[in-house]
Design a protein around this motif. Structure first.
Motif, PDB file in Angstrom:
ATOM      1  N   GLU A   1     -10.285  39.588 -10.270  1.00 31.04           N
ATOM      2  CA  GLU A   1      -8.996  39.113  -9.755  1.00 31.04           C
ATOM      3  C   GLU A   1      -7.959  38.907 -10.835  1.00 31.04           C
ATOM      4  O   GLU A   1      -6.759  38.806 -10.548  1.00 31.04           O
ATOM      5  N   LEU A   2      -8.382  38.830 -12.087  1.00 30.29           N
ATOM      6  CA  LEU A   2      -7.455  38.568 -13.181  1.00 30.29           C
ATOM      7  C   LEU A   2      -6.917  39.843 -13.814  1.00 30.29           C
ATOM      8  O   LEU A   2      -6.097  39.773 -14.732  1.00 30.29           O
ATOM      9  N   VAL A   3      -7.366  41.005 -13.341  1.00 36.21           N
ATOM     10  CA  VAL A   3      -6.891  42.274 -13.887  1.00 36.21           C
ATOM     11  C   VAL A   3      -5.463  42.542 -13.421  1.00 36.21           C
ATOM     12  O   VAL A   3      -5.181  42.516 -12.218  1.00 36.21           O
ATOM     13  N   GLN A   4      -4.576  42.793 -14.357  1.00 38.17           N
ATOM     14  CA  GLN A   4      -3.195  43.164 -14.028  1.00 38.17           C
ATOM     15  C   GLN A   4      -3.081  44.666 -13.813  1.00 38.17           C
ATOM     16  O   GLN A   4      -2.606  45.136 -12.799  1.00 38.17           O
ATOM     17  N   ASP A   5      -3.494  45.446 -14.803  1.00 36.64           N
ATOM     18  CA  ASP A   5      -3.527  46.892 -14.667  1.00 36.64           C
ATOM     19  C   ASP A   5      -4.421  47.483 -15.742  1.00 36.64           C
ATOM     20  O   ASP A   5      -4.905  46.780 -16.632  1.00 36.64           O
ATOM     21  N   VAL A   6      -4.656  48.784 -15.631  1.00 39.04           N
ATOM     22  CA  VAL A   6      -5.570  49.487 -16.532  1.00 39.04           C
ATOM     23  C   VAL A   6      -4.919  50.797 -16.947  1.00 39.04           C
ATOM     24  O   VAL A   6      -4.406  51.540 -16.110  1.00 39.04           O
ATOM     25  N   ASP A   7      -4.924  51.085 -18.253  1.00 41.93           N
ATOM     26  CA  ASP A   7      -4.489  52.377 -18.767  1.00 41.93           C
ATOM     27  C   ASP A   7      -5.707  53.200 -19.154  1.00 41.93           C
ATOM     28  O   ASP A   7      -6.669  52.669 -19.732  1.00 41.93           O
ATOM     29  N   ILE A   8      -5.665  54.498 -18.862  1.00 41.39           N
ATOM     30  CA  ILE A   8      -6.785  55.389 -19.138  1.00 41.39           C
ATOM     31  C   ILE A   8      -6.285  56.585 -19.933  1.00 41.39           C
ATOM     32  O   ILE A   8      -5.329  57.245 -19.525  1.00 41.39           O
ATOM     33  N   LEU A   9      -6.907  56.874 -21.067  1.00 39.05           N
ATOM     34  CA  LEU A   9      -6.618  58.066 -21.854  1.00 39.05           C
ATOM     35  C   LEU A   9      -7.839  58.974 -21.811  1.00 39.05           C
ATOM     36  O   LEU A   9      -8.978  58.505 -21.906  1.00 39.05           O
ATOM     37  N   ASN A  10      -7.595  60.253 -21.679  1.00 35.26           N
ATOM     38  CA  ASN A  10      -8.694  61.204 -21.486  1.00 35.26           C
ATOM     39  C   ASN A  10      -9.123  61.884 -22.774  1.00 35.26           C
ATOM     40  O   ASN A  10      -9.435  63.071 -22.790  1.00 35.26           O
ATOM     41  N   GLY A  11      -9.128  61.173 -23.870  1.00 34.87           N
ATOM     42  CA  GLY A  11      -9.573  61.731 -25.134  1.00 34.87           C
ATOM     43  C   GLY A  11      -8.991  60.964 -26.300  1.00 34.87           C
ATOM     44  O   GLY A  11      -8.255  59.990 -26.127  1.00 34.87           O
ATOM     45  N   PRO A  12      -9.277  61.409 -27.542  1.00 38.77           N
ATOM     46  CA  PRO A  12      -8.821  60.695 -28.745  1.00 38.77           C
ATOM     47  C   PRO A  12      -7.416  61.114 -29.146  1.00 38.77           C
ATOM     48  O   PRO A  12      -7.149  61.441 -30.299  1.00 38.77           O
ATOM     49  N   PHE A  13      -6.467  61.059 -28.182  1.00 39.61           N
ATOM     50  CA  PHE A  13      -5.160  61.663 -28.409  1.00 39.61           C
ATOM     51  C   PHE A  13      -4.065  60.650 -28.720  1.00 39.61           C
ATOM     52  O   PHE A  13      -2.902  61.021 -28.823  1.00 39.61           O
ATOM     53  N   SER A  14      -4.401  59.380 -28.819  1.00 43.29           N
ATOM     54  CA  SER A  14      -3.412  58.373 -29.152  1.00 43.29           C
ATOM     55  C   SER A  14      -3.762  57.754 -30.496  1.00 43.29           C
ATOM     56  O   SER A  14      -4.905  57.349 -30.728  1.00 43.29           O
ATOM     57  N   ALA A  15      -2.762  57.680 -31.375  1.00 42.83           N
ATOM     58  CA  ALA A  15      -2.996  57.116 -32.707  1.00 42.83           C
ATOM     59  C   ALA A  15      -3.302  55.630 -32.649  1.00 42.83           C
ATOM     60  O   ALA A  15      -3.805  55.059 -33.614  1.00 42.83           O
TER      61      ALA A  15
ATOM     62  N   SER B   1     -13.378  56.257 -29.442  1.00 38.47           N
ATOM     63  CA  SER B   1     -12.420  56.802 -28.479  1.00 38.47           C
ATOM     64  C   SER B   1     -12.543  58.310 -28.281  1.00 38.47           C
ATOM     65  O   SER B   1     -11.643  58.933 -27.722  1.00 38.47           O
ATOM     66  N   GLY B   2     -13.646  58.905 -28.705  1.00 42.38           N
ATOM     67  CA  GLY B   2     -13.788  60.360 -28.641  1.00 42.38           C
ATOM     68  C   GLY B   2     -13.638  60.938 -27.253  1.00 42.38           C
ATOM     69  O   GLY B   2     -13.036  62.000 -27.065  1.00 42.38           O
ATOM     70  N   LEU B   3     -14.178  60.277 -26.233  1.00 42.50           N
ATOM     71  CA  LEU B   3     -14.081  60.775 -24.864  1.00 42.50           C
ATOM     72  C   LEU B   3     -13.145  59.930 -24.011  1.00 42.50           C
ATOM     73  O   LEU B   3     -13.214  59.979 -22.789  1.00 42.50           O
ATOM     74  N   GLY B   4     -12.287  59.158 -24.665  1.00 41.44           N
ATOM     75  CA  GLY B   4     -11.276  58.447 -23.905  1.00 41.44           C
ATOM     76  C   GLY B   4     -11.220  56.965 -24.186  1.00 41.44           C
ATOM     77  O   GLY B   4     -12.053  56.400 -24.913  1.00 41.44           O
ATOM     78  N   VAL B   5     -10.221  56.338 -23.576  1.00 42.45           N
ATOM     79  CA  VAL B   5      -9.951  54.912 -23.759  1.00 42.45           C
ATOM     80  C   VAL B   5      -9.663  54.289 -22.403  1.00 42.45           C
ATOM     81  O   VAL B   5      -8.949  54.877 -21.580  1.00 42.45           O
ATOM     82  N   VAL B   6     -10.225  53.118 -22.168  1.00 36.09           N
ATOM     83  CA  VAL B   6      -9.906  52.315 -20.990  1.00 36.09           C
ATOM     84  C   VAL B   6      -9.370  50.982 -21.504  1.00 36.09           C
ATOM     85  O   VAL B   6     -10.098  50.219 -22.133  1.00 36.09           O
ATOM     86  N   HIS B   7      -8.077  50.729 -21.272  1.00 29.96           N
ATOM     87  CA  HIS B   7      -7.465  49.491 -21.766  1.00 29.96           C
ATOM     88  C   HIS B   7      -7.100  48.618 -20.572  1.00 29.96           C
ATOM     89  O   HIS B   7      -6.212  48.950 -19.790  1.00 29.96           O
TER      90      HIS B   7
END
Length: 578
Positions: free
Chosen positions: A233-247, A253-259
């Motif tokens: 219930e405390l989750v505001q939102d989630v960002d998902i990256l599909n690989g190591p493409f953000s500095a 982070s080789g197969l992605g990031v879940v923030h």
């Protein structure tokens, strides 16, 4: 009609003499002439529907945009809804529209008497990427490679285990859980087995900038057990990256990031929720979020229990306490504090021999050792600061301190080697972590194109007491391995994003440098002690092309070098660099 013409003429004369009023109302003499001509050609009560949707340059729906419609008959105001839509009924004369909102550049548009007024697509530009009212400041608006999930699914779903929360992302991530729910997650993505989240490239998961993947963890590299203290219930939102493409992101982070970002306050002052399901599943959620004049805050408690279908009930219990206090020093400056305490305790059926199940000697939900299972204690304290400037620039910094205790009791060979004491083992991890992040985001125009510069620093230091012992009935009696490991990761990064061709073409160019330092003191075999260090440079490149804003189709090409650190003990023993 004569009265209306007289009013418009007087209004024009008044605005010509008052520059400030002319700025506010913004009705030019040409527009007044057009309105007058249209008014003479249309019945006085003629109306039409004005409707459309507000979009960003990357075709993202933009809610909360204020729309002002001005005509000869007056002014109307509406705000775009959660899907970016707006709807007004206006006179059949020329209408001037204004679109504005937080971090959105003012946009003006005039709709003539004979122009279409329905199914409008209004594209706005952000002065800076949207700033989530949480710890982490993102640049998602100028980064189409990021997928976003909102909090809708987390409000009304009964979550029994942490793997279910990750499964809701629907981002090619397959998460499994065995032995009743309390054990660590098994992560798979795009056909790769990531074990507990840290091998084969890894899947990096963060909660408010705090890395959840445990380096050199007692139960496996990249262990994600900290997620068990996360309350849905405390989750505001989630960002998902599909690989190591953000500095911005490095290790794992080789197969992605879940923030995952948590709320700073809750919509209701008092929330009480009780849920129940099969197999002894029951859950309680309590939260208090007071309404304060210059601060956002809440304190929340979650308690859940699950037995599962096993003959030896799982007795998976979770107790999580989470709090936040954000003090708004000014409209564009805030200082906050976060606290999260978690405890979970469980039993499990263990990994039972399938030959006995096939022979009918053991039920498929049965057990041999009733004491297998585990316990986890975690605590996170964080503080954060953010400041925005009038030009849209943002600086944010945060720091955190974490403490965790992990014990897993297993029995793999089931009394085959030691028929008196059994073959149970205890995996132990006692950990202290300190870390911090600093990030500066600056929006500007590059050769007339919208651009965003992101610069940041990152630090994570872990002091870990690792051990493997023989145990019986959850009581260790002989140490097999024991080591003290200090692991530090320091990094810096820069990333430049630019939009070209009126937002059809987006480019990102980034560079990140990570340095790892490993120090191990082996208490059983001192010859395996030692110190190692290594650094790595990771270039990043993204390009996204949208042929038409009318068709929601975007083509991507991404390149990035990712890394994932190895277990500190293995690095020191084998002399392998990170």
């Amino acid at each position: 009609m004569l009265k209306l013409s007289l009013v418009i003429c007087l209004l024009t004369l008044f605005l010509s003499a008052n520059t400030k009023a002319q700025t506010l109302v913004n009705i030019s003499s040409v527009a007044v002439t057009d309105m007058l001509a249209a008014a003479q050609a249309q019945p006085a009560d003629a109306t039409r529907t004005l409707a459309g949707v507000v979009l960003s340059a990357q075709n993202e729906l933009v809610p909360g945009v204020t729309v002002i419609a001005r005509s000869a008959s007056g002014e109307q105001t509406v705000v775009s809804d959660a899907e970016g839509k707006f709807h007004l009924t206006v006179p059949a004369w020329p209408v001037e529209l204004k679109f504005f909102g937080k971090n959105i550049a003012l946009l003006s548009r005039t709709i003539g008497a004979g122009e279409a007024t329905e199914n409008l697509q209004i594209r706005v530009n952000f002065i800076v990427a949207p700033i989530n009212e949480a710890v982490v400041i993102t640049s998602a608006t100028l980064d189409p490679s990021i997928e976003r999930r909102n909090d809708i699914i987390y409000k009304n779903t009964l979550f029994e285990r942490d793997d279910q929360l990750v499964e809701t992302l629907n981002a090619g991530i397959n998460v499994g859980q065995h032995e009743g729910g309390g054990k660590s997650l098994e992560i798979r993505r795009f056909g790769y087995n990531l074990d507990h989240g840290g091998v084969n490239g890894g899947l990096k998961i963060l909660v408010d900038d705090v890395q959840q993947n445990g380096q050199s963890q007692g139960h496996g590299q990249g262990y994600l057990g900290q997620l068990k203290s996360l309350t849905p219930e405390l989750v505001q939102d989630v960002d998902i990256l599909n690989g190591p493409f953000s500095a911005q992101y490095g290790d794992f982070s080789g197969l992605g990031v879940v923030h995952i970002r948590l709320r700073e306050s809750l919509p209701d002052q008092l929330t009480m929720r009780f849920q129940a399901g099969a197999f002894g599943n029951r859950r309680l959620f309590l939260a208090y979020s007071p309404k304060l004049g210059n601060a956002d805050s809440f304190i929340a408690y979650e308690k859940s229990h699950l037995d599962g279908p096993f003959l030896n009930p799982g007795r998976y219990n979770r107790d999580n306490l989470t709090g936040n206090y954000t003090l708004h020093l000014s409209e564009h400056e805030a200082l906050g504090f976060k606290l999260n305490l978690g405890r979970n305790y469980f039993y499990s059926s263990g990994q039972i021999p399938l030959d006995l199940v096939a022979a009918g000697q053991l039920d498929r939900f049965g057990f041999i050792d009733p004491t297998t299972g585990g316990r986890v204690r975690t605590g996170v304290f964080g503080t954060y600061y953010r400041k925005e400037w009038q030009d849209g620039s943002v600086f944010k910094a945060d720091g955190f301190f974490t403490r965790s205790l992990f014990d897993l009791f297993s029995n793999f060979t089931l009394f085959l080697e030691d028929q008196v004491n059994g073959d149970g083992i205890q995996q132990h991890d006692s950990r202290v972590q300190q870390g911090g992040n600093a990030q500066y985001i600056r929006p500007y125009h590059l050769f007339g194109n919208q651009a965003l510069l992101t610069v940041g620093l990152y630090e994570l230091a872990s002091q870990v007491n690792l051990g493997l012992s023989k145990q019986k009935n959850r009581v260790p009696f002989a140490a097999v391995t024991q080591a003290h490991a200090n692991v530090a990761n320091t990094a810096g990064y820069v990333q430049q994003g630019v939009d070209f061709l009126a937002g059809h073409l987006h480019l990102d160019l980034g560079l990140r440098y990570d340095y790892f330092h490993f120090n191990v003191a082996d208490k059983i075999n001192p010859e395996f002690s030692g110190t190692r260090g290594a650094g790595r440079v990771q270039p990043k490149f993204n390009v996204a092309y949208t042929p038409s804003h009318r068709v929601p189709t975007t083509f991507y090409f991404n390149y990035g070098r990712g890394i994932n650190s190895q277990d500190a003990r293995g690095i020191v023993r084998n002399g392998v660099a990170a």
